[in-house]
Motif scaffolding. Structure first.
Motif, PDB file in Angstrom:
ATOM      1  N   VAL A   1      18.706   8.260 -13.673  1.00 50.89           N
ATOM      2  CA  VAL A   1      19.856   8.337 -12.770  1.00 50.89           C
ATOM      3  C   VAL A   1      19.439   8.662 -11.339  1.00 50.89           C
ATOM      4  O   VAL A   1      20.052   8.201 -10.376  1.00 50.89           O
ATOM      5  N   ALA A   2      18.390   9.448 -11.182  1.00 50.47           N
ATOM      6  CA  ALA A   2      18.028   9.951  -9.856  1.00 50.47           C
ATOM      7  C   ALA A   2      17.255   8.950  -9.012  1.00 50.47           C
ATOM      8  O   ALA A   2      17.289   9.027  -7.774  1.00 50.47           O
TER       9      ALA A   2
ATOM     10  N   CYS B   1       6.023   5.246  -3.432  1.00 45.73           N
ATOM     11  CA  CYS B   1       7.414   5.049  -3.875  1.00 45.73           C
ATOM     12  C   CYS B   1       7.474   4.876  -5.385  1.00 45.73           C
ATOM     13  O   CYS B   1       8.413   5.331  -6.046  1.00 45.73           O
ATOM     14  N   THR B   2       6.441   4.193  -5.932  1.00 44.13           N
ATOM     15  CA  THR B   2       6.450   3.880  -7.357  1.00 44.13           C
ATOM     16  C   THR B   2       6.271   5.122  -8.225  1.00 44.13           C
ATOM     17  O   THR B   2       6.528   5.064  -9.426  1.00 44.13           O
ATOM     18  N   SER B   3       5.836   6.233  -7.639  1.00 41.32           N
ATOM     19  CA  SER B   3       5.681   7.445  -8.439  1.00 41.32           C
ATOM     20  C   SER B   3       7.030   7.983  -8.901  1.00 41.32           C
ATOM     21  O   SER B   3       7.107   8.718  -9.883  1.00 41.32           O
ATOM     22  N   CYS B   4       8.099   7.619  -8.202  1.00 37.96           N
ATOM     23  CA  CYS B   4       9.451   8.016  -8.626  1.00 37.96           C
ATOM     24  C   CYS B   4      10.279   6.825  -9.112  1.00 37.96           C
ATOM     25  O   CYS B   4      11.042   6.944 -10.069  1.00 37.96           O
ATOM     26  N   HIS B   5      10.148   5.685  -8.417  1.00 37.65           N
ATOM     27  CA  HIS B   5      11.026   4.539  -8.693  1.00 37.65           C
ATOM     28  C   HIS B   5      10.464   3.578  -9.731  1.00 37.65           C
ATOM     29  O   HIS B   5      11.049   2.518  -9.954  1.00 37.65           O
ATOM     30  N   GLY B   6       9.332   3.925 -10.353  1.00 39.57           N
ATOM     31  CA  GLY B   6       8.755   3.054 -11.368  1.00 39.57           C
ATOM     32  C   GLY B   6       7.685   2.145 -10.791  1.00 39.57           C
ATOM     33  O   GLY B   6       7.678   1.847  -9.593  1.00 39.57           O
ATOM     34  N   LEU B   7       6.775   1.708 -11.647  1.00 41.97           N
ATOM     35  CA  LEU B   7       5.598   0.954 -11.192  1.00 41.97           C
ATOM     36  C   LEU B   7       5.951  -0.328 -10.463  1.00 41.97           C
ATOM     37  O   LEU B   7       5.210  -0.786  -9.595  1.00 41.97           O
ATOM     38  N   GLN B   8       7.067  -0.950 -10.835  1.00 45.28           N
ATOM     39  CA  GLN B   8       7.510  -2.178 -10.171  1.00 45.28           C
ATOM     40  C   GLN B   8       8.822  -1.976  -9.424  1.00 45.28           C
ATOM     41  O   GLN B   8       9.513  -2.949  -9.110  1.00 45.28           O
ATOM     42  N   GLY B   9       9.132  -0.708  -9.152  1.00 45.00           N
ATOM     43  CA  GLY B   9      10.374  -0.415  -8.423  1.00 45.00           C
ATOM     44  C   GLY B   9      11.616  -0.696  -9.231  1.00 45.00           C
ATOM     45  O   GLY B   9      12.698  -0.912  -8.677  1.00 45.00           O
TER      46      GLY B   9
ATOM     47  N   MET C   1      14.269  12.533  -1.006  1.00 47.14           N
ATOM     48  CA  MET C   1      14.212  11.247  -0.298  1.00 47.14           C
ATOM     49  C   MET C   1      14.349  11.438   1.208  1.00 47.14           C
ATOM     50  O   MET C   1      13.735  10.721   1.995  1.00 47.14           O
ATOM     51  N   ALA C   2      15.130  12.425   1.599  1.00 43.11           N
ATOM     52  CA  ALA C   2      15.283  12.689   3.032  1.00 43.11           C
ATOM     53  C   ALA C   2      13.949  13.093   3.642  1.00 43.11           C
ATOM     54  O   ALA C   2      13.582  12.642   4.740  1.00 43.11           O
TER      55      ALA C   2
ATOM     56  N   THR D   1       0.834  -1.207   0.000  1.00 41.25           N
ATOM     57  CA  THR D   1       0.000   0.000   0.000  1.00 41.25           C
ATOM     58  C   THR D   1       0.867   1.254   0.000  1.00 41.25           C
ATOM     59  O   THR D   1       0.637   2.203  -0.766  1.00 41.25           O
ATOM     60  N   LEU D   2       1.868   1.278   0.862  1.00 42.42           N
ATOM     61  CA  LEU D   2       2.755   2.444   0.908  1.00 42.42           C
ATOM     62  C   LEU D   2       3.494   2.624  -0.411  1.00 42.42           C
ATOM     63  O   LEU D   2       3.632   3.744  -0.923  1.00 42.42           O
ATOM     64  N   ALA D   3       3.981   1.511  -0.972  1.00 43.24           N
ATOM     65  CA  ALA D   3       4.772   1.582  -2.199  1.00 43.24           C
ATOM     66  C   ALA D   3       3.935   2.070  -3.376  1.00 43.24           C
ATOM     67  O   ALA D   3       4.408   2.868  -4.182  1.00 43.24           O
ATOM     68  N   GLN D   4       2.711   1.598  -3.471  1.00 37.81           N
ATOM     69  CA  GLN D   4       1.912   1.890  -4.661  1.00 37.81           C
ATOM     70  C   GLN D   4       0.960   3.075  -4.495  1.00 37.81           C
ATOM     71  O   GLN D   4       0.589   3.704  -5.485  1.00 37.81           O
ATOM     72  N   ARG D   5       0.548   3.367  -3.257  1.00 38.75           N
ATOM     73  CA  ARG D   5      -0.393   4.474  -3.067  1.00 38.75           C
ATOM     74  C   ARG D   5       0.091   5.529  -2.091  1.00 38.75           C
ATOM     75  O   ARG D   5      -0.478   6.631  -2.005  1.00 38.75           O
ATOM     76  N   GLY D   6       1.085   5.202  -1.296  1.00 45.60           N
ATOM     77  CA  GLY D   6       1.555   6.136  -0.294  1.00 45.60           C
ATOM     78  C   GLY D   6       0.604   6.243   0.885  1.00 45.60           C
ATOM     79  O   GLY D   6      -0.331   5.438   1.030  1.00 45.60           O
ATOM     80  N   ASP D   7       0.839   7.198   1.734  1.00 42.61           N
ATOM     81  CA  ASP D   7      -0.041   7.474   2.879  1.00 42.61           C
ATOM     82  C   ASP D   7      -0.108   8.996   3.002  1.00 42.61           C
ATOM     83  O   ASP D   7       0.722   9.621   3.661  1.00 42.61           O
ATOM     84  N   TRP D   8      -1.122   9.571   2.344  1.00 42.45           N
ATOM     85  CA  TRP D   8      -1.170  11.025   2.245  1.00 42.45           C
ATOM     86  C   TRP D   8      -1.512  11.691   3.562  1.00 42.45           C
ATOM     87  O   TRP D   8      -1.233  12.885   3.741  1.00 42.45           O
ATOM     88  N   GLN D   9      -2.118  10.941   4.488  1.00 42.89           N
ATOM     89  CA  GLN D   9      -2.353  11.524   5.816  1.00 42.89           C
ATOM     90  C   GLN D   9      -1.031  11.800   6.537  1.00 42.89           C
ATOM     91  O   GLN D   9      -0.945  12.691   7.382  1.00 42.89           O
ATOM     92  N   GLN D  10      -0.017  10.998   6.182  1.00 38.89           N
ATOM     93  CA  GLN D  10       1.311  11.186   6.772  1.00 38.89           C
ATOM     94  C   GLN D  10       2.240  11.974   5.840  1.00 38.89           C
ATOM     95  O   GLN D  10       3.431  12.146   6.152  1.00 38.89           O
TER      96      GLN D  10
END
Length: 223
Positions: free
Chosen positions: A159-160, A146-154, A192-193, A132-141
Motif C-alpha cells: 500500500v505504501a 527507487c527500486t529499494s522501495c517500489h520494487g525491482l521493476q517499479g 518520499m518528501a 542509475t538513480l532508480a536502481q542504485r541511487g546516488d549516495w553522495q547526494q
C-alpha cells in the motif's frame, strides 16, 4: 502444511472465495459505473484517466489500471482531506463516500494496465542517468535507489509504495514537485518528501523518464 490438513485448508479458502464473490462483484460493478458514468456531483474518471484507466501522458494524468486498490483508496481520502493537495481531484474525492472510493479503487485495480509504455522523447544519456538513480541511487547526494522501495521493476510494493513503472513522466515529475513543495505530505514518515528534496531538476527528469520508458505491471494487491 501437508496431506489432509492442506486439503482442508485449501477447501476452506475456496469456499470463502465463493461466498465473497457476490460482494466483490457488486463492488466492482458499482466502481465501474462511477468510473465510466460518474455519479451525483462526480465526473466520470474515464474522462481524464481513459476508458481503460490507462492515463493520459500528454496531460499528465496517471494510469490507474492495475494499481493497488488500497493505495488508490488511500490517495482519494488524502485528496479529500487535503494531505495530498490536488485542486482538480479534491472536489471529486470529497463527493465520494468511503464505500465509493473503495469501489472505484477495486474496479481500476482489476483492469489490466496498458502493455505499451508511455515513454516520450528523451536522449540515451538521460535515460542512463535515470536507470542509475532508480536502481542504485546516488549516495553522495543521499538518494537511495527507487527500486529499494517500489520494487525491482517499479511495479510497486504493498500500500505504501505504488507502482511507478509505466506512469507518464509528467505525472511523476509533478508528484516529485509536490513532495518538494510540501503540497503532498501523506507519505509514511516523510520518506518520499526527504528523497524528493535531494533530487535536482535534471535528476528528476531523468528518473521519471526512465520509469516512463518501462511497461506497466499490475501491482500485487495481496502485498
Amino acid at each position: 502444511m501437508h496431506g489432509r490438513d492442506g486439503f482442508t485448508c485449501g477447501l476452506f479458502g475456496f469456499s470463502l472465495l465463493i461466498l465473497l464473490m457476490p460482494t466483490i462483484g457488486a463492488a466492482n460493478e458499482a466502481g465501474k459505473k462511477l468510473a465510466q458514468q460518474g455519479g451525483e456531483g462526480v465526473q466520470a474518471c474515464s474522462s481524464c484517466h481513459g476508458a481503460q484507466g490507462g492515463g493520459n501522458a500528454a496531460a499528465g494524468w496517471p494510469r490507474l489500471a492495475g494499481l493497488n486498490a488500497d493505495y488508490m483508496a488511500q490517495q482519494l481520502t488524502a485528496m479529500a482531506n487535503g494531505t495530498r493537495s490536488n485542486p482538480i481531484m479534491a472536489p471529486i474525492a470529497s463527493a465520494l463516500s468511503e464505500q465509493q472510493r473503495g469501489d472505484v479503487a477495486e474496479y481500476f485495480a482489476s483492469l489490466k494496465p496498458p502493455t505499451m509504455a508511455p515513454g516520450g522523447e528523451v536522449d540515451q544519456k538521460t535515460l542512463h542517468r535515470g536507470e542509475t538513480l532508480a536502481q542504485r541511487g546516488d549516495w553522495q547526494q543521499g538518494i537511495p535507489a527507487c527500486t529499494s522501495c517500489h520494487g525491482l521493476q517499479g511495479q510497486g510494493v504493498g500500500v505504501a509504495f505504488p507502482s511507478i513503472a509505466g506512469q507518464p513522466a509528467m505525472y511523476l515529475q509533478n508528484q516529485i514537485k509536490a513532495w518538494q513543495s510540501g503540497s503532498r505530505h501523506n507519505d509514511p514518515n516523510g520518506l518520499m518528501a526527504s528523497v524528493a528534496k535531494r533530487l535536482s531538476d535534471e535528476d528528476s527528469q531523468a528518473v521519471t523518464a526512465w520509469f516512463a520508458s518501462l511497461p506497466a505491471k499490475p501491482s500485487n494487491n495481496d502485498q
